[in-house]
Structure formats: C-alpha cells, structure tokens
Design a protein around this motif. Structure first.
Motif, short mmCIF file in Angstrom:
data_model
loop_
_atom_site.label_atom_id
_atom_site.label_comp_id
_atom_site.label_asym_id
_atom_site.label_seq_id
_atom_site.Cartn_x
_atom_site.Cartn_y
_atom_site.Cartn_z
N THR A 110 4.10 -5.55 -9.98
CA THR A 110 3.77 -6.88 -9.47
C THR A 110 4.28 -7.01 -8.05
N ALA A 111 4.01 -8.13 -7.44
CA ALA A 111 4.52 -8.40 -6.09
C ALA A 111 6.04 -8.49 -6.08
N GLU A 112 6.66 -8.72 -7.22
CA GLU A 112 8.13 -8.85 -7.29
C GLU A 112 8.84 -7.56 -7.67
N GLU A 152 5.63 -0.10 -5.00
CA GLU A 152 4.95 -1.02 -4.09
C GLU A 152 3.61 -0.43 -3.63
N PHE A 155 1.20 -0.68 -6.50
CA PHE A 155 0.74 -2.06 -6.66
C PHE A 155 -0.30 -2.38 -5.60
N THR A 156 -0.03 -2.04 -4.35
CA THR A 156 -0.97 -2.32 -3.26
C THR A 156 -2.30 -1.62 -3.50
#
Length: 161
Positions: A110-112, A152, A155-156
């Motif tokens: 996730t973004a977190e 990250e 996710f991206t």
C-alpha cells in the motif's frame, strides 16, 4: 498461548488493541492486555515497545515489538525467507525476503508500506528478530530501507497495470 497461561497464573497476553478485539479476546482463557502504539512494557531488565504497523506486512492488527535495551526489532513476518538458514546471520536478507514474497504474495503493498518500514528503520535497530528466517545483525536500518524501497517499487508498478 493458553498452555502458557495455565502454567504461569500471573502471566498475561499482551497484544495491540486491534489484535485483542479481532482475535485474542476470543482465544485467550484470560483477558489480554491491549497495548497502545508506543506503549512500553518493562520486563525486568528488558523494555519492549509496541509499534503499530497496520497491514505491514499484513493484517490490520499488525505490529512489531522493539526491545529498547538491546535495540532488537522483533519483525514478525517482515523478511520471511524460504528454506534452511543459520540461526543468526549478517548475510543479505532482502533478496530472500523478496523471493519469498514472490512465492507467497503475503505482504500488503500500500501507500503506507514503505513509510512504515522506514519509520522502523529510523529506530536504528542493531538486530532484527525474524519470525521466518534467521536473526540478522548486519546493517538493520539499511535492510529495512532496502526492503521498503523494493516494496514501494512493486506498489508503484501495480498502479500502472
């Protein structure tokens, strides 16, 4: 857990508040002690701090413990690895963790995710106690940062699909 509680009548199960609500309350023979984010338990010479990490690596009740006197981060399922390994290593642990993630796809991306892992890296741990892999005594902050960057990127990439 209940066998431990039976053997130690004054012991108590401690978990994050969300974990107590969603599971431990239903499973434990005695009510658990819900811990808030950042709460410290003095264990008589050792001090463990609960750090909430919702969905990192998975589950809304996720969290880790940080033993302040030895600067050991008890990582739970972060850095899960497959196969046999020595009990303690200074060898690279990010690659094996990513290989396990490729197999199990168990981490919430996730973004977190990356910011949460970087917050853990900021603690400056000197060892990582891994649940599914060897304990690690190399550059712990770097390993956490590298895994955060890899997650990250994944996710991206998932947003582009």
């Amino acid at each position: 857990m209940n066998s431990w509680l039976a053997a130690a009548p004054r012991a108590e199960v401690a978990h994050g508040a969300m974990g107590c609500i969603v599971s431990v309350n239903d499973m434990a023979d005695r009510p658990p002690r819900p811990l808030s984010d950042g709460e410290v338990l003095d264990l008589g010479g050792k001090r463990v701090r609960r750090l909430e990490t919702p969905h990192v690596p998975h589950g809304w009740d996720a969290g880790v413990m940080y033993e302040e006197t030895t600067r050991t981060l008890l990582c739970g399922d972060l850095f899960t690895a497959i196969g046999n390994a020595p009990a303690l290593t200074e060898s690279e642990i990010v690659g094996p963790a990513l290989a396990a993630e490729d197999v199990f796809k168990a981490s919430c991306l996730t973004a977190e995710t990356a910011p949460t892992m970087r917050r853990l890296a900021g603690l400056g741990p000197t060892s990582l106690g891994l649940m599914h892999g060897p304990s690690y005594t190399g550059d712990c902050s770097q390993a956490l940062g590298d895994l955060a960057s890899a997650y990250e990127a994944r996710f991206t990439d998932s947003l582009r699909k």
